[in-house]
Scaffold this motif. Structure first.
Motif, PDB file in Angstrom:
ATOM      1  N   LEU A  49     118.777 -87.754 -82.742  1.00 48.74           N
ATOM      2  CA  LEU A  49     118.087 -88.846 -83.665  1.00 48.74           C
ATOM      3  C   LEU A  49     117.538 -88.542 -84.874  1.00 48.74           C
ATOM      4  N   LYS A  50     116.885 -87.316 -84.996  1.00 48.28           N
ATOM      5  CA  LYS A  50     116.345 -86.913 -86.022  1.00 48.28           C
ATOM      6  C   LYS A  50     117.348 -86.528 -87.175  1.00 48.28           C
ATOM      7  N   GLN A  51     118.421 -85.897 -86.930  1.00 52.78           N
ATOM      8  CA  GLN A  51     119.351 -85.733 -87.909  1.00 52.78           C
ATOM      9  C   GLN A  51     120.176 -87.095 -88.475  1.00 52.78           C
ATOM     10  N   GLU A  55     111.866 -88.747 -65.699  1.00 51.85           N
ATOM     11  CA  GLU A  55     110.932 -89.256 -65.097  1.00 51.85           C
ATOM     12  C   GLU A  55     111.000 -89.418 -63.656  1.00 51.85           C
ATOM     13  N   SER A  56     112.179 -89.688 -63.164  1.00 49.54           N
ATOM     14  CA  SER A  56     112.296 -89.899 -61.877  1.00 49.54           C
ATOM     15  C   SER A  56     112.181 -88.648 -60.969  1.00 49.54           C
ATOM     16  N   PHE A  57     112.251 -87.315 -61.890  1.00 43.81           N
ATOM     17  CA  PHE A  57     112.450 -86.083 -61.125  1.00 43.81           C
ATOM     18  C   PHE A  57     110.695 -85.525 -60.881  1.00 43.81           C
ATOM     19  N   ARG A 107     124.500 -98.083 -86.319  1.00 47.37           N
ATOM     20  CA  ARG A 107     124.911 -98.332 -84.993  1.00 47.37           C
ATOM     21  C   ARG A 107     124.924 -97.107 -84.174  1.00 47.37           C
ATOM     22  N   ARG A 108     125.221 -95.917 -84.715  1.00 46.17           N
ATOM     23  CA  ARG A 108     125.241 -94.886 -84.009  1.00 46.17           C
ATOM     24  C   ARG A 108     123.600 -94.163 -83.507  1.00 46.17           C
ATOM     25  N   ARG A 109     122.626 -94.445 -84.239  1.00 48.96           N
ATOM     26  CA  ARG A 109     121.335 -94.446 -84.290  1.00 48.96           C
ATOM     27  C   ARG A 109     120.739 -95.244 -82.840  1.00 48.96           C
ATOM     28  N   ALA A 110     121.328 -96.739 -82.770  1.00 54.73           N
ATOM     29  CA  ALA A 110     121.108 -97.327 -81.686  1.00 54.73           C
ATOM     30  C   ALA A 110     121.559 -96.756 -80.493  1.00 54.73           C
ATOM     31  N   LEU A 111     123.116 -96.378 -80.484  1.00 53.17           N
ATOM     32  CA  LEU A 111     123.635 -95.778 -79.207  1.00 53.17           C
ATOM     33  C   LEU A 111     122.740 -94.630 -78.708  1.00 53.17           C
ATOM     34  N   VAL A 112     122.399 -93.729 -79.601  1.00 54.19           N
ATOM     35  CA  VAL A 112     121.812 -92.651 -79.195  1.00 54.19           C
ATOM     36  C   VAL A 112     120.312 -92.717 -78.825  1.00 54.19           C
ATOM     37  N   ALA A 113     119.515 -93.670 -79.490  1.00 54.98           N
ATOM     38  CA  ALA A 113     118.333 -94.214 -78.876  1.00 54.98           C
ATOM     39  C   ALA A 113     118.619 -94.827 -77.491  1.00 54.98           C
ATOM     40  N   GLN A 114     119.465 -95.457 -77.146  1.00 57.22           N
ATOM     41  CA  GLN A 114     119.851 -96.069 -75.866  1.00 57.22           C
ATOM     42  C   GLN A 114     120.156 -95.087 -74.914  1.00 57.22           C
ATOM     43  N   TYR A 115     120.848 -93.899 -75.313  1.00 57.57           N
ATOM     44  CA  TYR A 115     120.953 -92.769 -74.278  1.00 57.57           C
ATOM     45  C   TYR A 115     119.717 -92.217 -74.172  1.00 57.57           C
ATOM     46  N   LEU A 116     119.092 -91.894 -75.033  1.00 60.43           N
ATOM     47  CA  LEU A 116     117.601 -91.217 -74.716  1.00 60.43           C
ATOM     48  C   LEU A 116     116.969 -91.868 -74.063  1.00 60.43           C
ATOM     49  N   ASP A 117     116.907 -93.387 -74.166  1.00 59.45           N
ATOM     50  CA  ASP A 117     115.749 -93.913 -73.132  1.00 59.45           C
ATOM     51  C   ASP A 117     116.269 -94.054 -71.671  1.00 59.45           C
ATOM     52  N   THR A 118     117.669 -93.783 -71.862  1.00 56.07           N
ATOM     53  CA  THR A 118     118.250 -93.900 -70.238  1.00 56.07           C
ATOM     54  C   THR A 118     117.822 -92.361 -69.725  1.00 56.07           C
ATOM     55  N   HIS A 119     118.340 -91.417 -70.384  1.00 55.42           N
ATOM     56  CA  HIS A 119     118.038 -90.232 -69.897  1.00 55.42           C
ATOM     57  C   HIS A 119     116.548 -89.740 -69.785  1.00 55.42           C
ATOM     58  N   GLN A 140     118.902 -80.574 -61.942  1.00 55.59           N
ATOM     59  CA  GLN A 140     119.285 -81.850 -62.427  1.00 55.59           C
ATOM     60  C   GLN A 140     117.985 -82.154 -63.566  1.00 55.59           C
ATOM     61  N   ARG A 141     116.929 -81.721 -63.307  1.00 58.87           N
ATOM     62  CA  ARG A 141     115.771 -81.922 -64.040  1.00 58.87           C
ATOM     63  C   ARG A 141     115.803 -81.009 -65.508  1.00 58.87           C
ATOM     64  N   ALA A 142     116.288 -79.867 -65.118  1.00 56.93           N
ATOM     65  CA  ALA A 142     116.630 -78.777 -66.373  1.00 56.93           C
ATOM     66  C   ALA A 142     117.619 -79.666 -66.995  1.00 56.93           C
ATOM     67  N   LEU A 143     118.721 -80.031 -66.676  1.00 56.77           N
ATOM     68  CA  LEU A 143     119.654 -80.580 -67.456  1.00 56.77           C
ATOM     69  C   LEU A 143     119.417 -81.909 -68.112  1.00 56.77           C
ATOM     70  N   TYR A 144     118.576 -82.857 -67.389  1.00 56.11           N
ATOM     71  CA  TYR A 144     118.214 -83.854 -68.171  1.00 56.11           C
ATOM     72  C   TYR A 144     117.032 -83.533 -69.401  1.00 56.11           C
ATOM     73  N   GLN A 145     116.053 -82.634 -69.067  1.00 53.63           N
ATOM     74  CA  GLN A 145     115.400 -82.154 -69.832  1.00 53.63           C
ATOM     75  C   GLN A 145     116.073 -81.822 -71.366  1.00 53.63           C
ATOM     76  N   GLU A 146     117.259 -80.925 -70.912  1.00 45.73           N
ATOM     77  CA  GLU A 146     117.985 -80.476 -72.269  1.00 45.73           C
ATOM     78  C   GLU A 146     118.672 -81.449 -72.746  1.00 45.73           C
ATOM     79  N   ARG A 147     119.145 -82.665 -72.202  1.00 49.67           N
ATOM     80  CA  ARG A 147     120.063 -83.723 -72.875  1.00 49.67           C
ATOM     81  C   ARG A 147     118.858 -84.688 -73.696  1.00 49.67           C
ATOM     82  N   VAL A 148     117.638 -84.742 -73.084  1.00 53.64           N
ATOM     83  CA  VAL A 148     116.657 -85.639 -73.702  1.00 53.64           C
ATOM     84  C   VAL A 148     116.345 -85.042 -74.962  1.00 53.64           C
TER      85      VAL A 148
END
Length: 176
Positions: free
Chosen positions: A99-101, A137-139, A120-132, A84-92
């Motif tokens: 975000l860069k794109q 960090e919980s791992f 609008r898309r940037r705000a959503l992706v930033a929110q997903y990034l923060d959540t993930h 799960q940690r590896a998966l979250y690292q990949e998603r982050v």
């Protein structure tokens, strides 16, 4: 109120080997110097636990046991936690690339409609990034920071805060 734990000799009670500190603000506010020299400002009804972040006392009390149970589950299956940690690292990392794109596209956007959609898309992706990123960090990050150790730290803090809440300030009206 500040609680600073002495270093208990029992490693089962104190698996991380350091005394835990807790600051709770009942009235007014407090500025404290956290680890690594960061200043944390607490408002009325907030608390800070060593190596944590400022949080509402009532929300902490309502959720710490559930959060400790999540760490227990991770500790019971370390292979799953590592996957799960590896998966979250990949998603982050993917959200950061995205975000860069988006930022590059936003800089090159010629129409207001396109720019609005990209924002609008940037705000959503930033929110997903923060959540993930928070979930990542919980791992566990090291041998000293295993899910089992984190569960014990969380329970230890929760028990202390509950004692303060129930024994020293049982009337919620006294808090504020």
């Amino acid at each position: 109120m500040a609680i600073q734990e002495a270093l208990p000799a029992d490693p089962n009670h104190n698996p991380d080997g350091w005394g835990q500190g807790i600051v709770i603000v009942f009235q007014g506010s407090a500025s404290i110097l956290a680890h690594a020299g960061a200043e944390v400002t607490l408002k009325q009804g907030e608390m800070y636990i060593t190596d944590g972040e400022a949080q509402d006392v009532r929300l902490f009390l309502a959720g710490y046991a559930k959060e400790a149970t999540v760490f227990d589950t991770q500790a019971a299956n370390p292979q799953n936690a590592a996957a799960q940690r590896a998966l979250y690292q990949e998603r982050v990392a993917g959200f950061r690339r995205n975000l860069k794109q988006i930022d590059e596209s936003l800089a090159a956007a010629t129409s207001p409609e396109k720019a609005s959609e990209l924002k609008r898309r940037r705000a959503l992706v930033a929110q997903y990034l923060d959540t993930h990123a928070k979930r990542l960090e919980s791992f566990a990050g090291s041998d000293e920071d295993t899910p089992a150790v984190r569960a014990k730290q969380l329970r230890r803090a929760g028990e202390k805060v509950e004692r303060v809440w129930e024994e020293d300030f049982p009337d919620p009206a006294e808090w504020f």
